[in-house]
Write a protein that holds these residues in place. Structure first.
Motif, PDB file in Angstrom:
ATOM      1  N   ALA A 215      -4.264  39.103   7.249  1.00 37.63           N
ATOM      2  CA  ALA A 215      -4.898  37.921   7.841  1.00 37.63           C
ATOM      3  C   ALA A 215      -5.154  38.131   9.328  1.00 37.63           C
ATOM      4  O   ALA A 215      -6.225  37.782   9.838  1.00 37.63           O
ATOM      5  CB  ALA A 215      -4.035  36.693   7.605  1.00 37.63           C
ATOM      6  N   ALA A 216      -4.195  38.710  10.037  1.00 34.78           N
ATOM      7  CA  ALA A 216      -4.357  38.965  11.468  1.00 34.78           C
ATOM      8  C   ALA A 216      -5.471  39.978  11.707  1.00 34.78           C
ATOM      9  O   ALA A 216      -6.305  39.809  12.609  1.00 34.78           O
ATOM     10  CB  ALA A 216      -3.045  39.461  12.067  1.00 34.78           C
ATOM     11  N   PHE A 217      -5.504  41.030  10.885  1.00 35.39           N
ATOM     12  CA  PHE A 217      -6.556  42.028  11.023  1.00 35.39           C
ATOM     13  C   PHE A 217      -7.924  41.406  10.785  1.00 35.39           C
ATOM     14  O   PHE A 217      -8.859  41.617  11.564  1.00 35.39           O
ATOM     15  CB  PHE A 217      -6.349  43.200  10.045  1.00 35.39           C
ATOM     16  N   VAL A 218      -8.052  40.627   9.709  1.00 27.81           N
ATOM     17  CA  VAL A 218      -9.334  40.010   9.374  1.00 27.81           C
ATOM     18  C   VAL A 218      -9.805  39.103  10.513  1.00 27.81           C
ATOM     19  O   VAL A 218     -10.973  39.144  10.904  1.00 27.81           O
ATOM     20  CB  VAL A 218      -9.251  39.249   8.034  1.00 27.81           C
ATOM     21  N   ALA A 219      -8.910  38.312  11.072  1.00 30.85           N
ATOM     22  CA  ALA A 219      -9.289  37.423  12.181  1.00 30.85           C
ATOM     23  C   ALA A 219      -9.800  38.228  13.371  1.00 30.85           C
ATOM     24  O   ALA A 219     -10.844  37.902  13.947  1.00 30.85           O
ATOM     25  CB  ALA A 219      -8.101  36.560  12.583  1.00 30.85           C
TER      26      ALA A 219
END
Length: 86
Positions: free
Chosen positions: A19-23
């Protein structure tokens, strides 16, 4: 956790590191497409690219390795990002 951004929201079952990477990567991809119409905007874009794009190639490679046996939806999510960009 639901992550919203330039793309679709991520559901709570998405691991936090993904999720952090995608954001970050959605922000990176957004600024990669921006036009530097003047010197100030060029600086803003450069700062954003440094903040959101730096290290994403390595992060993506690590996530793909870590989640290589994850459910297909997770693998598809990671395979949808352009590589390399740096």
């Amino acid at each position: 956790m639901v992550v919203a951004g330039a793309g679709p929201a991520l559901s709570a079952d998405v691991p936090r590191d993904i999720a952090a990477f995608v954001a970050d990567r959605q922000q990176c991809d957004h600024f990669r497409s921006e036009e530097p119409y003047d010197a100030a905007r060029r600086q803003e874009i450069a700062a954003a690219l440094d903040r959101f794009c730096r290290g994403t190639d390595a992060r993506l490679a690590d996530l793909r390795k870590t989640y290589r046996k994850a459910p297909a939806a997770i693998r598809r999510m990671l395979s949808g990002f352009e590589y390399p960009i740096e």
